[in-house]
Scaffold this motif. Structure first.
Motif: not given
Lengths: 203, 197
Positions: A107, A128-129, A131, A133, A135
């Protein structure tokens, strides 16, 4: 069974114990003869207590031994399970932290690239979307896991702690204070030795 | 990739929050229209928001606080915009508690204290920031106002009179990150929705 105790026994002994309280309440010690009576009563009460304790332990000792044996039987299995769980949890949390740190670095890189005009905001959003996750809830067929962030305290400097949060170490204070008294040394500030009457009953 | 399809045709902060925290409840509410349990706190929050909006309330305590509260000119200010993801468009809908030329106020009631950190990290403000930047092309200043409540008797919630204000500003990277989050959530909802129906 030899030492079988019936409800009736318990009822009788319960009445006996209530009588002991009533006798103790009625007791007046105003001379040495009455002190002798009190010693007699105390010994009888304590002997009654010894008998009750013995009969109770006749029952609880084998139970405790059985409990101890069962616990010992399962302990290695439980220990191994605990170790396995700990290893898995550590690895899961380590992975979570690793991804979070990598995402943070990514980021920062994206932010610099946008600020310098090297990439367009739309490209940044796409990056960014995409990257990986982390959870907070992971489901599996056997069960699920929820990651939580909990707050813990760390005492950085005990000397800075206000007085209200400190608990005296009474065990250590007693050892040192009695030793100081014996040696005739100055007492620990805030501590004094007092004497309190007690008694021992032999029967 | 499938076209983005949302159950209400748009994404709001409350939808996004519910999806992120409890997808099962989201599906119940938005896919199947099941009524959700409303807590006393939620009911009170709604009553308070209505009082802020209209300046009227049957609760004297609320009315007193509302009258001394200086909110911005436009109450329940509606913003509609579109977040683009490639060729896909995600309609966004927001209702700002109050708004006035570059300034936004978001009111919160509750027992749990708000802190500057909590306000900075509150997704709702980030969500509104995205909508406002898309709509106006500029960053806004946010004010999160916390009105403390207490439960004096079981179920009877009231304002304590304590009010705290937290100023929040969002950076470009905050905006980009929230936009990516919106797109991700919209895609997830859309996929689940299309799988279901």
């Amino acid at each position: 069974m030899k030492n079988l105790i019936t409800q009736e026994d318990i009822k009788n002994e319960s009445e006996q114990s209530i009588k002991a309280i009533n006798d103790a309440n009625a007791l007046i010690i105003s001379n040495q003869d009455e002190m002798k009576i009190a010693t007699e009563m105390l010994s009888v009460a304590n002997k009654f207590g010894d008998e009750i304790k013995k009969r109770k332990e006749d029952i609880t000792k084998p139970m405790n031994s059985a409990l101890k044996a069962v616990r010992a039987l399962f302990k290695p299995l439980e220990d191994n399970k605990d170790k396995a769980v700990l290893i898995i949890k550590r690895k899961m949390i380590d992975y979570q932290i690793k991804i979070e740190e990598e995402n943070k670095k990514a980021e920062e890189k994206i932010e610099k690239k946008v600020e310098s005009g090297y990439i367009k905001p739309e490209t940044a959003i796409e990056k960014l979307e995409n990257l990986p996750e982390t959870e907070n809830k992971v489901d599996s067929d056997a069960g699920s896991v929820t990651f939580k962030t909990i707050k813990k305290i760390v005492i950085e400097d005990e000397r800075l702690l206000p007085r209200e949060y400190l608990i005296p170490d009474e065990r250590k204070i007693k050892i040192v204070a009695l030793a100081k008294e014996k040696l005739g040394e100055d007492q620990i500030p805030g501590v004094k030795i007092i004497e309190e009457k007690t008694l021992a009953n032999s029967r | 990739m499938k076209k983005i399809l949302l159950p209400r045709g748009y994404l709001s902060w409350s939808q996004m929050w519910l999806w992120e925290t409890n997808p099962k409840k989201y599906k119940e509410k938005y896919f199947f229209g099941t009524d959700q349990y409303v807590t006393n706190e939620m009911r009170f929050g709604k009553k308070f928001a209505e009082a802020i909006q209209t300046g009227k309330s049957d609760d004297k305590n609320i009315l007193k606080v509302v009258k001394s509260n200086t909110a911005y000119k436009n109450k329940e200010y509606k913003i509609e915009c579109v977040v683009k993801s490639g060729k896909e468009k995600i309609p966004i809908l927001c209702f700002l508690d109050s708004y006035e030329d570059g300034f936004v106020e978001e009111d919160k009631t509750g027992k749990t204290p708000w802190t500057q950190k909590r306000a900075n990290e509150h997704g709702q403000i980030g969500f509104y920031d995205v909508a406002l930047r898309i709509k106006t092309g500029k960053a806004h200043k946010f004010k999160l106002k916390w009105f403390e409540t207490e439960e004096r008797e079981k179920g009877n919630i009231t304002l304590t009179g304590r009010v705290e204000i937290f100023n929040v500003e969002k950076s470009t990277i905050d905006y980009l990150k929230m936009t990516a989050r919106i797109i991700k959530v919209a895609k997830q909802i859309s996929e689940a929705y299309q799988e279901e129906f």
